[in-house]
Design an enzyme around this catalytic site. Structure first.
Site, short mmCIF file in Angstrom:
data_model
loop_
_atom_site.label_atom_id
_atom_site.label_comp_id
_atom_site.label_asym_id
_atom_site.label_seq_id
_atom_site.Cartn_x
_atom_site.Cartn_y
_atom_site.Cartn_z
N LYS A 116 14.71 13.32 26.27
CA LYS A 116 14.57 12.01 25.63
C LYS A 116 13.16 11.83 25.05
O LYS A 116 12.98 11.40 23.91
CB LYS A 116 14.90 10.90 26.63
CG LYS A 116 16.35 10.95 27.10
CD LYS A 116 16.66 9.87 28.12
CE LYS A 116 18.10 9.98 28.59
NZ LYS A 116 18.45 8.98 29.62
N HIS B 117 -7.76 9.35 15.18
CA HIS B 117 -7.27 8.61 16.35
C HIS B 117 -7.44 7.11 16.11
O HIS B 117 -8.52 6.65 15.74
CB HIS B 117 -8.06 9.04 17.58
CG HIS B 117 -7.46 8.62 18.88
ND1 HIS B 117 -7.53 7.32 19.35
CD2 HIS B 117 -6.78 9.33 19.82
CE1 HIS B 117 -6.92 7.25 20.52
NE2 HIS B 117 -6.46 8.45 20.83
#
Length: 350
Positions: free
Chosen positions: A226, A116
């Site tokens: 999308k 991360h």
């Protein structure tokens, strides 16, 4: 609670040094985490210190970070993260992009096998400081279903783009491809609060307002197909193309199950190759003013530019010298400080 910024920075650096981090990477990771909290993004801030300590204790993160260059050719760089700090790999990748852009007009870096990387907007802002447009994106552990699906396949796969502007805060888009970042659901779980409509599905594929059910199920993509399509292509670049993990093979940083396999993409574009930087910055400023001064919807007093609210909050916090952090996180950091035999104890500033 509100904590003195310099005290929090020292506490985080000291903890990371106790976990075998180098002074340079301890300083960088602390800076990225604190910047998130300063901007009011607690899901990517100091809440990660207990997670880093847990991963270190379980030997599923390599500290200090050792980066290798897989390829360095023209405008591109390919970096092996070796399961070290994501922030270290990300900062090096963006610095490579900046250096390449100075030579070629554009720089493009891929990172594989890292972790991360924290507040995503941190890295495009590095490019902004050099008069460039910066872009960063990363994949993540499965948390989001594709449009029409009812189980997690993609990560929330965030994207950030930043641009300089004259007389104002840089434009900073920093968004996940899900309706909300999964960290917001974790925070709702910690605080025993419900989550918003349309955020997630439970394990049976039904809409839920329960954060526990949502974490057992899946978050949903922004704007349906999308967000799904955007997440797919971020995974394609950051995971498949980088040679890192992708799709359902990624592991979460929030549990010490093993190397996460995160991949990331970085781009820097040298504005001066297209027009004088001062001209661009002035145009961007006038563009921003046009948006701010347009007709407003009922009940809206001010139109903000992307990243402006967060930048104003960070600016205010720096002037005050204090940063707001969840009580539970401070308690956990204090416990780690005590376990590591470090004398510093964080407390609320009155």
């Amino acid at each position: 609670m509100k904590i003195v910024i310099k005290d929090l920075r020292k506490a985080i650096s000291d903890v990371l040094l106790a976990l075998d981090a180098s002074e340079k990477e301890a300083s960088l990771v602390a800076d990225v985490l604190i910047e998130a909290d300063l901007r009011g993004i607690p899901t990517h801030g100091c809440a990660f210190i207990p997670l880093i300590a847990e991963r270190y204790a379980n030997k599923v993160i390599n500290i200090p970070t050792k980066l290798d260059f897989v390829n360095d050719d023209g405008a591109i760089t390919h970096i092996e993260g070796n399961n070290g700090f994501g922030q270290v790999a990300a900062a090096e990748a963006m610095q490579q992009c900046i250096d390449k852009a100075k030579q070629n007009g554009i720089g493009f870096s891929l990172v594989r096998n890292t972790n991360h990387i924290g507040f995503l907007g941190y890295y495009p802002l590095m490019a902004v400081a050099e008069g460039m447009v910066g872009i960063s994106m990363t994949n993540a552990a499965p948390a989001m279903a594709p449009f029409g699906g009812a189980e997690a396949f993609f990560g929330t796969n965030p994207l950030s783009i930043a641009s300089p502007v004259a007389k104002g805060h840089p434009f900073v888009l920093d968004m996940s491809t899900s309706v909300v970042a999964r960290g917001k659901i974790r925070r709702a779980q910690r605080e025993n609060q419900s989550i918003g409509d349309g955020w997630a599905l439970d394990a049976d594929g039904l809409p839920t307002n329960d954060p526990n059910a949502a974490l057992a199920g899946t978050v949903l993509p922004i704007a349906g197909p999308k967000g799904y399509g955007l997440s797919l292509f971020i995974d394609l670049l950051s995971g498949l193309l980088s040679g890192s993990k992708y799709g359902k093979d990624l592991l979460t940083f929030h549990k010490p199950l093993g190397p996460t396999g995160v991949g990331a993409t970085f781009i820097a574009i040298d504005i001066k190759r297209f027009m004088p930087l001062e001209q661009f910055n002035t145009l961007a400023h006038d563009y921003a003013e046009s948006i701010r001064n347009m007709k407003k919807a009922k009940g809206v007093e001010q139109i903000y530019l992307p990243g402006e609210i967060e930048a104003i909050r960070a600016e205010s916090s720096r002037k005050e010298g204090l940063v707001e952090v969840d009580d539970q996180i401070i308690d956990k950091i204090n416990l780690i400080l005590k376990e590591k035999g470090l004398s510093l104890h964080l407390k609320e500033e009155n």
